[in-house]
Design a protein around this motif. Structure first.
Motif, short mmCIF file in Angstrom:
data_model
loop_
_atom_site.label_atom_id
_atom_site.label_comp_id
_atom_site.label_asym_id
_atom_site.label_seq_id
_atom_site.Cartn_x
_atom_site.Cartn_y
_atom_site.Cartn_z
N ASP A 206 -2.77 -2.95 -10.62
CA ASP A 206 -3.23 -3.37 -9.28
C ASP A 206 -1.95 -3.46 -8.45
O ASP A 206 -0.99 -2.71 -8.73
CB ASP A 206 -3.95 -4.74 -9.41
CG ASP A 206 -4.79 -5.10 -8.19
OD1 ASP A 206 -4.18 -5.50 -7.17
OD2 ASP A 206 -6.02 -4.99 -8.24
N TYR B 210 -3.64 1.52 -7.40
CA TYR B 210 -3.91 0.63 -6.27
C TYR B 210 -3.07 1.05 -5.08
O TYR B 210 -1.89 1.43 -5.24
CB TYR B 210 -3.55 -0.80 -6.68
CG TYR B 210 -3.42 -1.78 -5.53
CD1 TYR B 210 -4.50 -2.58 -5.13
CD2 TYR B 210 -2.22 -1.90 -4.82
CE1 TYR B 210 -4.36 -3.47 -4.07
CE2 TYR B 210 -2.09 -2.78 -3.75
CZ TYR B 210 -3.17 -3.56 -3.39
OH TYR B 210 -3.05 -4.44 -2.34
N CYS C 118 -0.70 -6.07 0.42
CA CYS C 118 -0.89 -7.47 0.84
C CYS C 118 0.38 -8.31 0.72
O CYS C 118 0.70 -9.09 1.61
CB CYS C 118 -2.04 -8.10 0.06
SG CYS C 118 -3.60 -7.28 0.40
N ASP D 197 -6.81 -1.33 -0.58
CA ASP D 197 -6.87 -2.66 0.04
C ASP D 197 -6.84 -2.54 1.57
O ASP D 197 -6.58 -1.46 2.11
CB ASP D 197 -5.67 -3.47 -0.47
CG ASP D 197 -6.07 -4.89 -0.83
OD1 ASP D 197 -7.01 -5.41 -0.21
OD2 ASP D 197 -5.42 -5.47 -1.73
N TRP E 227 -12.89 -6.78 1.60
CA TRP E 227 -13.44 -8.13 1.37
C TRP E 227 -14.67 -8.41 2.25
O TRP E 227 -14.93 -9.54 2.65
CB TRP E 227 -12.38 -9.22 1.60
CG TRP E 227 -11.00 -8.75 1.30
CD1 TRP E 227 -10.49 -8.54 0.06
CD2 TRP E 227 -9.96 -8.41 2.23
NE1 TRP E 227 -9.20 -8.09 0.14
CE2 TRP E 227 -8.84 -8.00 1.48
CE3 TRP E 227 -9.85 -8.41 3.63
CZ2 TRP E 227 -7.64 -7.59 2.07
CZ3 TRP E 227 -8.66 -8.01 4.21
CH2 TRP E 227 -7.59 -7.60 3.44
N ARG F 22 -15.73 -3.84 -1.77
CA ARG F 22 -15.76 -5.28 -1.95
C ARG F 22 -16.64 -5.90 -0.86
O ARG F 22 -16.57 -5.50 0.30
CB ARG F 22 -14.34 -5.83 -1.89
CG ARG F 22 -13.55 -5.60 -3.17
CD ARG F 22 -13.82 -6.69 -4.18
NE ARG F 22 -13.39 -7.95 -3.65
CZ ARG F 22 -12.11 -8.35 -3.66
NH1 ARG F 22 -11.17 -7.60 -4.19
NH2 ARG F 22 -11.78 -9.51 -3.13
N MET G 284 -13.57 -8.30 -9.28
CA MET G 284 -13.36 -8.21 -10.73
C MET G 284 -13.92 -9.45 -11.40
O MET G 284 -14.00 -10.51 -10.79
CB MET G 284 -11.86 -8.09 -10.99
CG MET G 284 -11.28 -6.82 -10.40
SD MET G 284 -9.50 -6.84 -10.22
CE MET G 284 -9.21 -7.89 -8.83
#
Ligand code: GLA
Length: 539
Positions: A86, A127, A135, A164, A198, A215, A255
């Motif tokens: 990740d 990732y 991030c 991400d 997210w 996500r 996850m």
């Protein structure tokens, strides 16, 4: 003491009536991923480091140890396949713009790690981030480098990329992920795209066209800190989105935390049952190197995994909630049965009455009930009232399948001995070289022969044969006339699940051929009957 969990059928014998077993499956969104890549037609299964480790301890040694544990624990044989780093400072960007491996953490290189994973019969996950930086800001994001980065992930032989959404100020989310999807297509390697915003930008409304999973919520926990309450909030949010999920496009509630410190046996079972029922990606997040027997049994329970990996790909939902007990259904399965989950969040034993009618089943139907955790089948039985009575232990679940048949088949669970064939030619005389990949099915049925896709390069041919439930892909390379160099092909094969007739996720593997010197063209010889036959030096 663990309380016995029971499904008791309080029904008498009777005559079966035609039942609407698939009620609820119709009328769902027919959206599919834009590409005909056949990827993730059931929710992806694998392991990712973030929940347990965060960024610092991630390195090649950790991933290799986890891969070994995936294999030795039996998780691989239960279908877990995607594995890799990740956000763990695995690459940086050179002045030229090209991504380059962090050789301190990954001394074998990111391509080397991918080859190692493929040779273990697993799939390689990487990732990245859609913004300027990841991030933690420790790694470069893909913004303004979409084409070259997706090309690099293809060169590293990734099969799955989590993208991400940090440091994306001012970026349009749909346009950004679409650009990344197009860049991946330009790179030419089939890759599962896992979008990680997210829930920002409501990806369930549009992401099926450009990704395979997205996500739906924030992080389930901070690294190493499994958080049951946070997981339950995520379940509430993710459940509502059930209509958006289907083969090739999944809601991702993050996850898993099952098996992490802080969760007891019942919570692990409950968590796993919820993820199975929600057709959520089963990406384990615990430390696979130190699992208890009970954690392994939970994560490898094929009867629960069968609900998750069902070829119809329907996400179950809450159909009724009474106090702290929720009844999950709306999940028809490939053989005409239905999955049901009773989730008891209260500290006492609860008994729930489940009406067959509320599952769309004629109350007079003769049914069998399979307890997916006790592995016990009850029935046959029917009832005037058509009611099943289900007793659930405190803070525990009961998950079962209801069927008119007493057989409860497991859908295909595909396990490969390798996803990479590496061959090397010798000398300048034409040769035939071969390598075999064996694909096993841990599900109930024998599958039709896999069909190899068209478009293989001239130097490669593939034949498929069967032994029991395994199929062997024999890859034959003819080196005649090849120039010195490195050759590579991605083989695709497709299949159909025979019970439901639904397409299965496509199978992909890599074939590498090294030709160290120019090879003569095939020498032609005339055989006795006057026909023409090419002559090879057999290897
Ligand atoms: C985000 C993601 C996590 C993890 C971290 C890495 O928070 O949601 O799953 O990938 O980034 O920094």
């Amino acid at each position: 003491m663990t309380m016995r969990r029971t499904v008791s059928i309080l029904i008498g014998l009777g005559i079966a009536a035609a039942a609407l077993f698939l009620a609820g499956a119709q009328g769902r969104s027919a959206k599919v991923h834009a590409a005909d890549d056949g990827l993730a037609l059931t929710p992806p299964m694998g392991w990712y480091p973030w929940n347990e480790f965060g960024q610092e301890p991630q390195n090649e040694k950790l991933i290799i140890e986890i891969v070994e544990a995936l294999v030795s624990s039996g998780l691989k044989d239960a279908g877990y396949a995607y594995v890799g780093p990740d956000e763990g400072i695995c690459f940086s960007r050179e002045a030229s713009g090209k991504l380059t491996t962090n050789l301190v953490r990954y001394p074998g290189g990111l391509r080397g790690l991918g080859d190692y994973i493929h040779k273990k019969g697993l799939k390689y996950a990487l990732y990245t981030d859609a913004g300027t930086l990841t991030c933690s800001k420790a790694m470069p994001g893909t913004k303004d480098h979409e084409l070259e980065d997706m090309g690099q992930f293809a060169d590293w032989r990734a099969d799955y990329v989590k993208i991400d959404w940090c440091n994306t100020q001012g970026q349009d989310i749909v346009k950004t992920y679409t650009k990344l999807h197009d860049a991946q297509h330009a790179a030419g390697r089939p890759i599962v795209h896992s979008l990680c915003s997210w829930g920002e930008g409501a990806p369930w409304n549009w992401a099926a066209a450009v990704g395979h999973l997205w996500r739906t919520t924030g992080d389930i926990c901070g690294p190493g800190k499994a958080d049951w309450a946070s997981a339950m909030k995520i379940v509430l949010a993710n459940e509502k989105l059930y209509e958006a999920a289907g083969p090739g496009h999944w809601n991702d509630p993050d996850m898993m935390i099952a098996g992490m410190d802080g969760l007891n046996e019942a919570q692990n079972r409950g968590f796993f049952s919820l993820w199975c029922m929600m057709a959520a990606p089963l990406i384990a997040g615990n430390d696979l190197r130190r699992m208890s027997k009970s954690t392994i049994e939970t994560l490898t329970n094929l009867e629960a995994i069968a609900v998750n990996q069902d070829p119809l790909g329907v996400q179950g939902r809450v159909i009724r909630k009474e106090g702290q007990v929720s009844l999950w259904a709306g999940k028809p399965l490939f053989d005409g049965s239905q999955a049901v989950l009773v989730f008891n969040e209260s500290p006492k034993i609860e008994v729930v009455s489940l009406k067959l009618a509320e599952l769309g089943i004629d109350p007079k139907t003769t049914v069998y009930v399979r307890d997916l955790w006790q592995h016990v089948t009850s029935g046959p039985g029917t009832s005037e009232a058509g009611v099943l009575s289900v007793m659930v232990s405190p803070n525990d679940v009961n998950m079962f399948r209801i069927s008119r048949s007493k057989d409860f088949p497991i859908p295909p669970i595909i396990v490969a001995d390798s996803y990479l064939i590496s061959l090397r030619a010798a000398g300048s005389a034409p040769q035939k070289l071969s390598g075999v990949i064996t694909i096993a099915n841990k599900g109930s049925s024998e599958l039709p022969l896999w069909k190899v896709g068209k478009g293989l390069p001239g130097w490669l041919s593939v034949t498929v044969t069967r032994t029991g439930k395994s199929q062997m892909f024999t890859n034959t390379v003819s080196t005649a006339g090849l120039k010195k160099g490195l050759y590579h092909a991605v083989v695709r094969a497709d299949n159909i699940e025979p019970v439901s007739g639904k397409p299965m996720s496509s199978l992909y593997y890599d074939v590498d051929l090294e030709v160290p010197a120019d090879v003569r063209s095939v020498s032609k010889s005339i055989s006795g009957d006057g026909s023409f036959s090419p002559a090879f030096d057999e290897n």
